[in-house]
Design a protein around this motif. Structure first.
Motif, PDB file in Angstrom:
ATOM      1  N   UNK A   8     -13.098   7.898  11.213  1.00 10.69           N
ATOM      2  CA  UNK A   8     -12.542   7.972  10.119  1.00 10.69           C
ATOM      3  C   UNK A   8     -12.599   9.534   9.465  1.00 10.69           C
ATOM      4  N   UNK A   9     -11.465   9.856   9.175  1.00 11.62           N
ATOM      5  CA  UNK A   9     -11.329  11.335   8.619  1.00 11.62           C
ATOM      6  C   UNK A   9     -10.319  11.259   7.407  1.00 11.62           C
ATOM      7  N   UNK A  10     -10.878  12.074   6.394  1.00 11.84           N
ATOM      8  CA  UNK A  10     -10.134  12.267   5.039  1.00 11.84           C
ATOM      9  C   UNK A  10     -10.150  13.596   4.649  1.00 11.84           C
ATOM     10  N   UNK A  11      -8.922  14.150   4.195  1.00 15.43           N
ATOM     11  CA  UNK A  11      -8.817  15.433   3.397  1.00 15.43           C
ATOM     12  C   UNK A  11      -8.111  15.293   2.098  1.00 15.43           C
ATOM     13  N   UNK A  12      -8.830  16.004   1.123  1.00 18.72           N
ATOM     14  CA  UNK A  12      -7.789  16.015  -0.129  1.00 18.72           C
ATOM     15  C   UNK A  12      -6.711  17.070  -0.034  1.00 18.72           C
ATOM     16  N   UNK A  13      -6.891  17.903   0.920  1.00 21.72           N
ATOM     17  CA  UNK A  13      -5.759  19.011   1.291  1.00 21.72           C
ATOM     18  C   UNK A  13      -5.529  18.979   2.664  1.00 21.72           C
ATOM     19  N   UNK A  14      -4.067  18.924   3.053  1.00 25.67           N
ATOM     20  CA  UNK A  14      -3.955  19.027   4.520  1.00 25.67           C
ATOM     21  C   UNK A  14      -4.613  20.081   5.210  1.00 25.67           C
ATOM     22  N   UNK A  15      -4.933  19.550   6.254  1.00 27.23           N
ATOM     23  CA  UNK A  15      -5.922  20.515   7.077  1.00 27.23           C
ATOM     24  C   UNK A  15      -7.172  20.841   6.735  1.00 27.23           C
ATOM     25  N   UNK A  16      -7.738  20.389   5.560  1.00 30.03           N
ATOM     26  CA  UNK A  16      -9.280  20.400   5.096  1.00 30.03           C
ATOM     27  C   UNK A  16      -9.987  19.233   5.002  1.00 30.03           C
ATOM     28  N   UNK A  17     -10.207  18.643   6.185  1.00 29.55           N
ATOM     29  CA  UNK A  17     -10.939  17.302   5.891  1.00 29.55           C
ATOM     30  C   UNK A  17     -12.220  17.275   5.608  1.00 29.55           C
ATOM     31  N   UNK A  18     -12.664  16.495   4.436  1.00 25.73           N
ATOM     32  CA  UNK A  18     -14.073  16.390   4.138  1.00 25.73           C
ATOM     33  C   UNK A  18     -15.039  15.369   4.757  1.00 25.73           C
ATOM     34  N   UNK A  19     -14.192  14.499   5.398  1.00 24.60           N
ATOM     35  CA  UNK A  19     -14.977  13.436   6.335  1.00 24.60           C
ATOM     36  C   UNK A  19     -14.179  13.740   7.760  1.00 24.60           C
ATOM     37  N   UNK A  20     -14.927  13.587   8.840  1.00 23.54           N
ATOM     38  CA  UNK A  20     -14.490  14.101  10.138  1.00 23.54           C
ATOM     39  C   UNK A  20     -15.040  13.188  11.057  1.00 23.54           C
ATOM     40  N   UNK A  21     -14.035  12.354  11.667  1.00 20.74           N
ATOM     41  CA  UNK A  21     -14.485  11.587  12.766  1.00 20.74           C
ATOM     42  C   UNK A  21     -15.622  10.529  12.576  1.00 20.74           C
ATOM     43  N   UNK A  22     -15.925   9.793  11.509  1.00 26.91           N
ATOM     44  CA  UNK A  22     -16.974   9.093  11.128  1.00 26.91           C
ATOM     45  C   UNK A  22     -16.923   7.872  11.574  1.00 26.91           C
TER      46      UNK A  22
END
Length: 262
Positions: A8-22
């Motif tokens: 799981x990855x998630x970003x509030x702004x495109x290209x700036x993930x705050x979660x990365x491959x969890x």
């Protein structure tokens, strides 16, 4: 019920993930603590696990079925969210606050009935707050409010409860009261994901620990495996020691250098 996150990855702004491959998994009766500094992605992870946010990549699934394929009502009947702070718009009584948890089980415009109010009383009794059912929620202490929010999740029928720093701002007695209730409910089969800044609590109450560093899973496993001096240093940017007392009890303490000589 099995809750699982895969890459799981998630970003509030495109290209700036705050979660990365969890990735993680949670089965009935398990307590998972998520540790990490402010801004490490803990709350965002809870939101992805609940279905409030959809991962930009990766999948969250419940019982082997992607969360997006469940309706909002179906998710709410199985997964409950307990926020760190909850300030209701109205001066609800404790019973009324818990009764809100029955919403996923009511049809449009339906009014709560006898079974719903019975579920409220059972939930309050389970967490030891039945005697406060007619008190005003906003007049309760922080620890009592957390117990009421847990009761709301129980009345909701949720098998998995996601708790965002439930022990924040509580004194040690109430911290352990809340987490003792969590541990007891897990023994009864419910599962929990608990975000926290307290490694000591994870040592005592968690079955597994996920340590997040800048949105990535630095370590994941049983508390003794996932929480090491190295992983805690990576998470919080300071040195820790894990010590063991004569009784075998473990504790996490900051490593403080002694005064320099000379």
């Amino acid at each position: 019920m099995r809750l699982e996150a895969t890459g799981v990855s998630y970003g509030y702004v495109r290209g700036k993930d705050v979660l990365r491959d969890v990735s993680l998994s949670l089965d009935d009766g398990e307590v998972l603590f998520v540790l990490g500094a402010n801004g490490s992605g803990k709350t965002t992870l809870l939101q992805c696990l609940s279905g409030v946010r959809h991962p930009t990549s990766g999948t969250v699934s419940m019982d082997g079925r992607p969360l997006l394929q469940w309706t909002a009502r179906e998710r709410a009947q199985r997964i409950g969210v307990i926020p760190q702070f909850h300030e209701p718009a109205f001066a609800f009584t404790v019973a009324e606050a818990v009764l809100l948890g029955r919403a996923p089980h009511l049809g449009l415009f339906a009014r709560p009935g006898v079974p719903d109010r019975a579920a409220v009383d059972r939930a309050l009794e389970t967490v030891g707050m039945l005697g406060a059912r007619d008190r005003t929620y906003t007049e309760l202490s922080g620890g009592e409010q957390q117990l009421v929010l847990i009761a709301r999740g129980l009345a909701q029928g949720a098998q998995c409860l996601l708790m965002d720093e439930p022990a924040a701002h509580l004194d040690p007695r109430h911290q352990h009261e809340i987490l003792g209730v969590v541990r007891g409910l897990a023994t009864g089969g419910r599962s929990f994901v608990v975000t926290s800044h307290q490694p000591d609590s994870a040592l005592h109450y968690a079955d597994r620990v996920l340590v997040l560093v800048e949105g990535r899973a630095h370590s994941y496993g049983q508390p003794g495996e996932a929480m090491t001096a190295d992983s805690l240093r990576a998470a919080y940017g300071m040195e820790f020691e894990i010590v063991r007392g004569e009784s075998g009890t473990r504790a996490v303490v900051p490593r403080i250098s002694g005064p320099s000589s000379g």
